[in-house]
Design an enzyme around this catalytic site. Structure first.
Site, PDB file in Angstrom:
ATOM      1  N   LEU A   1     -31.567 -48.079 -58.242  1.00  0.00           N
ATOM      2  CA  LEU A   1     -31.525 -47.548 -59.264  1.00  0.00           C
ATOM      3  C   LEU A   1     -31.120 -48.950 -60.228  1.00  0.00           C
ATOM      4  CD1 LEU A   1     -29.631 -44.112 -59.326  1.00  0.00           C
ATOM      5  CD2 LEU A   1     -31.905 -44.555 -59.111  1.00  0.00           C
ATOM      6  N   ASP A   2     -31.793 -48.892 -61.332  1.00  0.00           N
ATOM      7  CA  ASP A   2     -31.585 -50.082 -62.055  1.00  0.00           C
ATOM      8  C   ASP A   2     -29.837 -49.934 -62.728  1.00  0.00           C
ATOM      9  OD1 ASP A   2     -31.794 -48.992 -64.725  1.00  0.00           O
ATOM     10  OD2 ASP A   2     -33.591 -49.348 -64.513  1.00  0.00           O
ATOM     11  N   TYR A   3     -29.730 -51.386 -63.260  1.00  0.00           N
ATOM     12  CA  TYR A   3     -28.118 -51.399 -63.849  1.00  0.00           C
ATOM     13  C   TYR A   3     -27.937 -50.148 -64.853  1.00  0.00           C
ATOM     14  CZ  TYR A   3     -24.229 -53.669 -66.121  1.00  0.00           C
ATOM     15  OH  TYR A   3     -23.007 -54.299 -66.548  1.00  0.00           O
TER      16      TYR A   3
END
Length: 245
Positions: A105-107
């Site tokens: 999952l991105d930042y």
């Protein structure tokens, strides 16, 4: 899954005795044996029941562990970050095993992240062939028309990819604030899939959360918390993946 094979250097690294890069050097230096035979070729595949020795010492395989983490925003889905940002292992203080995330999952995205040291299980869940549903809730800028949302099922081109959602549902529309909240179901997980897909339609993502992974939910967890998956849940996830292939 007993016949699943993984790269030798990955198996060595996952045992916790060294990094993958150092494992590669040990192989090149002729210090690794598989079933009594010296192996010096990087990328050699091994099975779970192969007997591996490193510098004459049998490799002890960790017992497999499986966790469900509620990843908050502002955390990297990685084991380390050269910019000094918080990573998922910072949240797993009581986990001793050498674990890794199943996908990313991105930042700026929060939600469900499965963490394990079982490479075969991770590959099973991540492989596009197995198509496990993943449900997201996103707040987007703008009010899309039905025709815009219909394109989600057909596929939206972004760079070299065709990005799709298999289902969508409008949860809330706020014309005064000019935003919409959508529920999206994906079966693929390409890099920044939802963000790129919605941006290509002209509706930038303001907030994004993954709320379901197959039948797994975040119930009972707060951001930054985690829990072990039960043996029944692990078995059901394997079954879910295999029945979709």
């Amino acid at each position: 899954m007993t016949n699943t094979q993984e790269r030798l250097q990955k198996v060595i690294a996952q045992s916790g005795i060294t990094s993958r890069r150092k494992a590669e050097q040990l192989i090149l230096d002729g210090k690794v044996k598989v079933n009594q035979q010296v192996v010096t070729t990087l990328g050699t595949k091994v099975k779970h029941d192969d007997f591996i020795e490193v510098d004459g010492v049998p490799l002890e395989k960790e017992a497999p562990v499986y966790y469900l983490l509620y990843k908050p925003r502002g955390v990297i889905s990685s084991l380390k970050d050269d910019k000094g940002r918080k990573v998922i292992t910072d949240l797993l203080g009581e986990v001793d095993e050498r674990v890794f995330p199943v996908g990313r999952l991105d930042y700026d995205t929060s939600g469900i992240l499965i963490v394990t040291n079982d490479g075969a299980f991770a590959n099973l869940l991540m492989h596009p062939r197995y198509q496990i549903d993943k449900e997201y809730v996103t707040k987007i800028k703008g009010i899309p028309e039905k025709a815009d949302l219909a394109r989600l099922r057909k596929g939206v081109r972004s760079e070299q990819d065709i990005l799709k959602a298999v289902q969508y549902r409008i949860l809330e529309t706020d014309k005064k604030k000019n935003h919409t909240i959508l529920q999206l179901t994906l079966r693929e997980g390409k890099n920044r899939h939802v963000r790129r897909m919605m941006e290509a339609l002209g509706f930038p993502v303001l907030k994004l959360k993954r709320e379901k992974y197959g039948f797994l939910t975040l119930n009972g967890l707060k951001p930054g918390e985690y829990r072990p998956l039960t043996p029944k849940e692990v078995k059901q996830m394997r079954h879910l993946a295999e029945q979709n292939c």
